[in-house]
Motif scaffolding. Structure first.
Motif, PDB file in Angstrom:
ATOM      1  N   GLU A  65       0.829  -0.862   0.007  1.00 22.79           N
ATOM      2  CA  GLU A  65       0.113  -0.145   0.148  1.00 22.79           C
ATOM      3  C   GLU A  65       0.897   1.273  -0.118  1.00 22.79           C
ATOM      4  O   GLU A  65       0.397   2.128  -0.600  1.00 22.79           O
ATOM      5  CB  GLU A  65      -1.087  -0.095   1.142  1.00 22.79           C
ATOM      6  N   ASP A  79      -8.091   9.095  -7.063  1.00 25.76           N
ATOM      7  CA  ASP A  79      -8.837   7.990  -7.031  1.00 25.76           C
ATOM      8  C   ASP A  79      -7.902   6.865  -6.467  1.00 25.76           C
ATOM      9  O   ASP A  79      -8.294   6.085  -5.711  1.00 25.76           O
ATOM     10  CB  ASP A  79      -9.321   7.722  -8.407  1.00 25.76           C
ATOM     11  N   LEU A  80      -6.814   6.744  -6.933  1.00 22.65           N
ATOM     12  CA  LEU A  80      -5.693   5.810  -6.686  1.00 22.65           C
ATOM     13  C   LEU A  80      -5.304   5.932  -5.140  1.00 22.65           C
ATOM     14  O   LEU A  80      -5.471   4.828  -4.420  1.00 22.65           O
ATOM     15  CB  LEU A  80      -4.424   5.998  -7.174  1.00 22.65           C
ATOM     16  N   ALA A 133      -7.111   7.429  -2.668  1.00 22.90           N
ATOM     17  CA  ALA A 133      -8.586   7.021  -1.884  1.00 22.90           C
ATOM     18  C   ALA A 133      -8.782   5.689  -1.746  1.00 22.90           C
ATOM     19  O   ALA A 133      -9.128   5.268  -0.770  1.00 22.90           O
ATOM     20  CB  ALA A 133      -9.538   7.974  -2.345  1.00 22.90           C
ATOM     21  N   ARG A 134      -8.316   5.007  -2.823  1.00 24.60           N
ATOM     22  CA  ARG A 134      -8.565   3.342  -2.708  1.00 24.60           C
ATOM     23  C   ARG A 134      -7.911   2.681  -1.557  1.00 24.60           C
ATOM     24  O   ARG A 134      -8.075   1.718  -1.226  1.00 24.60           O
ATOM     25  CB  ARG A 134      -8.352   2.789  -4.175  1.00 24.60           C
ATOM     26  N   ILE A 135      -6.693   3.164  -1.271  1.00 22.28           N
ATOM     27  CA  ILE A 135      -5.627   2.368  -0.541  1.00 22.28           C
ATOM     28  C   ILE A 135      -5.517   3.183   0.878  1.00 22.28           C
ATOM     29  O   ILE A 135      -4.661   2.761   1.566  1.00 22.28           O
ATOM     30  CB  ILE A 135      -4.162   2.246  -1.021  1.00 22.28           C
ATOM     31  N   GLU A 169      -7.801   5.439   4.209  1.00 21.62           N
ATOM     32  CA  GLU A 169      -8.966   5.560   4.888  1.00 21.62           C
ATOM     33  C   GLU A 169      -9.689   6.866   4.548  1.00 21.62           C
ATOM     34  O   GLU A 169     -10.613   7.128   5.153  1.00 21.62           O
ATOM     35  CB  GLU A 169      -8.733   5.211   6.439  1.00 21.62           C
ATOM     36  N   GLU A 180     -11.584   9.977   2.851  1.00 22.43           N
ATOM     37  CA  GLU A 180     -12.527  10.149   1.596  1.00 22.43           C
ATOM     38  C   GLU A 180     -11.799  10.849   0.451  1.00 22.43           C
ATOM     39  O   GLU A 180     -11.051  11.650   0.592  1.00 22.43           O
ATOM     40  CB  GLU A 180     -13.683  10.952   2.239  1.00 22.43           C
ATOM     41  N   PRO A 181     -12.333  10.301  -0.792  1.00 25.48           N
ATOM     42  CA  PRO A 181     -12.040  11.061  -1.881  1.00 25.48           C
ATOM     43  C   PRO A 181     -11.730  12.505  -1.767  1.00 25.48           C
ATOM     44  O   PRO A 181     -10.915  13.337  -2.230  1.00 25.48           O
ATOM     45  CB  PRO A 181     -12.707  10.524  -3.024  1.00 25.48           C
TER      46      PRO A 181
END
Length: 202
Positions: free
Chosen positions: A1, A40-41, A43-45, A47, A49-50
């Motif tokens: 991560e 986006d990348l 935020a996906r890994i 905690e 929020e985008p």
């Protein structure tokens, strides 16, 4: 991560530089899309929020550089000064972001006074640390930490708007650390550098 977050941060930095230097609307559109993909990348890994990531990644303009964080090491009878962070109830060396119009040593002195109530004078540079290389948890920004040894001159321990429960702790029995700010690896480096005549970097 952590490696993926590094990639997201690097994409964001390239996109930000591109937006700053782009000479036409087509390039600006592409760099804007690239920055959106970096958000986006990340935020996906993480905690976060985008929307928070977007704020972090789009809050600046121009060529992006690492953030500078100044930390003060203050010793008393072989113990190190730490303060509990209000944001996570864990402990860290006094310090924070470098301030405009302050030198690194002035930031260290100011942060100790503001966060703990103690007065110090800066002694010498212990280390310049790249957080990507010292087992810090994944961080939204790339940081350089400037670690400065300071000598205690007076004052009384007190709370601040950011910290509570400041005190001196044995290196061998540190309280729960605010690892986004300082890690066990960093304290091991600090212990070595206190005995060294030179500054450590990287």
């Amino acid at each position: 991560e952590n490696e993926i977050l590094k990639i997201a941060r690097r994409i964001q930095a390239i996109a930000q530089a591109g937006l700053h230097y782009a000479g036409n609307d087509f390039d600006r559109e592409r760099y804007s899309e690239l920055r959106s993909l970096s958000v986006d990348l990340a935020a996906r890994i993480s905690e976060a929020e985008p929307g928070k990531i977007t704020g972090l990644f789009t809050g600046e303009t121009g060529f992006q550089t690492p953030k500078v964080d100044v930390r003060a090491v203050v010793l008393k009878e072989g113990k190190v000064l730490l303060a509990r962070e209000r944001c996570d109830s864990r402990f860290s060396l006094p310090g924070g972001f470098a301030d405009i119009n302050y030198s690194p040593s002035e930031v260290a002195v100011k942060e100790v006074r503001e966060e703990t109530g103690l007065n110090v004078i800066a002694d010498r540079l212990l280390a310049v640390v790249d957080t990507d290389r010292h087992n810090f948890p994944p961080l939204e920004y790339h940081y350089y930490k400037i670690v400065i040894l300071c000598n205690l001159t007076g004052g009384e321990l007190s709370d601040s708007t950011e910290t509570t429960d400041a005190g001196f702790f044995d290196f061998d029995s540190l309280p729960e650390l605010s690892e986004k700010r300082n890690t066990k690896d960093l304290f091991a480096l600090i212990r070595r550098q206190i005995e060294s005549d030179s500054a450590w970097f990287d």
